[in-house]
Design a protein around this motif. Structure first.
Motif, PDB file in Angstrom:
ATOM      1  N   ASP A 128      85.358 -60.989  16.785  1.00 55.83           N
ATOM      2  CA  ASP A 128      86.218 -60.436  15.742  1.00 55.83           C
ATOM      3  C   ASP A 128      86.031 -58.927  15.584  1.00 55.83           C
ATOM      4  O   ASP A 128      86.310 -58.361  14.526  1.00 55.83           O
TER       5      ASP A 128
ATOM      6  N   TRP B 207      82.373 -77.543  23.144  1.00 56.13           N
ATOM      7  CA  TRP B 207      83.241 -76.771  22.255  1.00 56.13           C
ATOM      8  C   TRP B 207      82.662 -75.368  22.167  1.00 56.13           C
ATOM      9  O   TRP B 207      81.493 -75.193  21.835  1.00 56.13           O
TER      10      TRP B 207
ATOM     11  N   ARG C 234      84.068 -71.322  21.232  1.00 54.97           N
ATOM     12  CA  ARG C 234      85.097 -70.313  20.990  1.00 54.97           C
ATOM     13  C   ARG C 234      84.605 -68.909  21.350  1.00 54.97           C
ATOM     14  O   ARG C 234      85.329 -67.935  21.175  1.00 54.97           O
TER      15      ARG C 234
ATOM     16  N   HIS D 131      78.065 -71.489  16.324  1.00 59.11           N
ATOM     17  CA  HIS D 131      78.316 -72.269  15.097  1.00 59.11           C
ATOM     18  C   HIS D 131      78.539 -73.734  15.434  1.00 59.11           C
ATOM     19  O   HIS D 131      79.310 -74.430  14.756  1.00 59.11           O
ATOM     20  N   TYR D 132      77.845 -74.222  16.470  1.00 56.39           N
ATOM     21  CA  TYR D 132      78.093 -75.574  16.967  1.00 56.39           C
ATOM     22  C   TYR D 132      76.794 -76.156  17.507  1.00 56.39           C
ATOM     23  O   TYR D 132      76.079 -75.513  18.275  1.00 56.39           O
TER      24      TYR D 132
ATOM     25  N   GLU E 231      80.522 -72.082   5.411  1.00 54.93           N
ATOM     26  CA  GLU E 231      81.664 -71.179   5.311  1.00 54.93           C
ATOM     27  C   GLU E 231      82.036 -70.563   6.659  1.00 54.93           C
ATOM     28  O   GLU E 231      83.168 -70.091   6.832  1.00 54.93           O
ATOM     29  N   ALA E 232      81.104 -70.560   7.602  1.00 58.56           N
ATOM     30  CA  ALA E 232      81.380 -69.981   8.923  1.00 58.56           C
ATOM     31  C   ALA E 232      81.753 -71.026   9.956  1.00 58.56           C
ATOM     32  O   ALA E 232      82.142 -70.683  11.072  1.00 58.56           O
ATOM     33  N   SER E 233      81.643 -72.292   9.606  1.00 59.63           N
ATOM     34  CA  SER E 233      81.936 -73.337  10.572  1.00 59.63           C
ATOM     35  C   SER E 233      83.445 -73.461  10.783  1.00 59.63           C
ATOM     36  O   SER E 233      84.238 -73.372   9.848  1.00 59.63           O
ATOM     37  N   HIS E 234      83.846 -73.671  12.033  1.00 56.41           N
ATOM     38  CA  HIS E 234      85.247 -73.861  12.374  1.00 56.41           C
ATOM     39  C   HIS E 234      85.541 -75.320  12.726  1.00 56.41           C
ATOM     40  O   HIS E 234      86.594 -75.627  13.272  1.00 56.41           O
ATOM     41  N   ARG E 235      84.609 -76.204  12.386  1.00 62.74           N
ATOM     42  CA  ARG E 235      84.757 -77.605  12.749  1.00 62.74           C
ATOM     43  C   ARG E 235      85.048 -78.451  11.509  1.00 62.74           C
ATOM     44  O   ARG E 235      84.419 -78.293  10.468  1.00 62.74           O
ATOM     45  N   HIS E 236      85.986 -79.378  11.636  1.00 64.49           N
ATOM     46  CA  HIS E 236      86.306 -80.260  10.521  1.00 64.49           C
ATOM     47  C   HIS E 236      85.192 -81.282  10.290  1.00 64.49           C
ATOM     48  O   HIS E 236      85.080 -81.847   9.196  1.00 64.49           O
TER      49      HIS E 236
ATOM     50  N   TYR F 143      81.972 -80.764  10.256  1.00 63.24           N
ATOM     51  CA  TYR F 143      80.718 -80.059   9.977  1.00 63.24           C
ATOM     52  C   TYR F 143      79.757 -80.939   9.180  1.00 63.24           C
ATOM     53  O   TYR F 143      80.154 -81.640   8.241  1.00 63.24           O
TER      54      TYR F 143
END
Length: 288
Positions: A124, A196, A198, A229-230, A254-259, A261
């Motif tokens: 980012d 997974w 990103r 984050h995984y 708050e930083a996780s992109h996984r449903h 988590y």
């Protein structure tokens, strides 16, 4: 000294950090080690307050918190503030119960040899630089209307030192090429293959190659990292006859992109062998 609670990225999330300190107590760990993106933002009042709160809780509960730097930690400021304030193991003392492992730092706990390599590429980066540029434009606009404030706008969200250069990495790695038992990093090694990921842009790969070189050179039995984050586990080959187990840890919610988590994916317990183990060298293990 007991075992170590290893954790993934916290990103200055005070509630998550305090919860992890309490998990360390529950799991009978006197030490907690954060694998980068701890939240070293002491260039802001919020960052200083975060350090103070985590330190107060850790001191009360008798847990020593350690961290290596991630791409979202302002490591240059950590060195500026705390170089010259090292403990007996070479960690920089940021607070009584918060300590920093510089890049390439090596130490021994319970006869287990460790090395730490922080840093990674920020996917980012463009967004962060755009936010800094907008803040500078806002500051200039206020000054045109008579404001005397000169707030710092550069280096607040993106940090140029987020990853080592090849030259910096070479200097640190070649300073000591003797093997370690556990390698700690923020970034993943190039050869690990989580299902997974990103953080796979072309710009991410040079630093993953550096971490892979650290694995190939230091030949750890275990390598732990954050950044993705995984939570995953993989086995990678380093050399013709050696394999390294790689474990990636999750981050704060708050930083996780996984449903899917789960808070427990953000930590694990590293069990260190007894000081008085048998003559055959024991290896550190992960608690099931």
């Amino acid at each position: 000294m007991g075992n170590v609670l290893m954790t993934g990225d916290i990103h200055g999330n005070t509630d998550h950090a305090v919860r992890l300190v309490r998990v360390a107590v529950r799991e009978k760990c006197t030490r907690m080690f954060v694998l980068g993106d701890f939240g070293a933002w002491e260039h802001t009042p919020e960052g200083r307050r975060y350090f103070d709160v985590v330190n107060r809780v850790a001191r009360k509960l008798r847990v020593q918190v350690y961290f290596l730097d991630g791409n979202h930690d302002k490591s240059s400021l950590v060195h500026e503030l705390y170089d010259g304030k090292a403990d007996d193991d070479g960690f920089l003392v940021c607070r009584s119960n918060i300590r920093y492992a510089p890049r390439g730092h090596r130490w021994v706990w319970e006869e287990t040899r460790f090395a730490a390599f922080g840093g990674a590429y920020s996917v980012d980066k463009s967004w962060r630089l755009a936010k800094e540029a907008q803040s500078e434009r806002n500051a200039q606009r206020r000054r045109r209307f008579g404001s005397s404030r000169r707030p710092a706008t550069v280096g607040k969200l993106w940090f140029p030192e987020e990853q080592m250069t090849d030259e910096e990495f070479d200097a640190v790695l070649t300073a000591d090429t003797s093997p370690v038992d556990v390698l700690l990093a923020h970034d993943k090694p190039r050869d690990s293959a989580p299902d997974w990921n990103r953080k796979n842009l072309p710009e991410c790969l040079p630093n993953q190659d550096r971490i892979q070189r650290a694995v190939n050179t230091l030949r750890p039995g275990l390598m732990l990292h954050g950044h993705l984050h995984y939570r995953y586990t993989d086995m990678i080959r380093c050399g013709a006859d050696h394999w390294t187990q790689v474990d990636g840890l999750g981050a704060d919610p708050e930083a996780s992109h996984r449903h899917d988590y789960d808070h427990d994916q953000s930590w694990l317990v590293l069990q260190l062998p007894s000081r008085h183990a048998s003559a055959d060298r024991e290896q550190p293990e992960l608690a099931s």
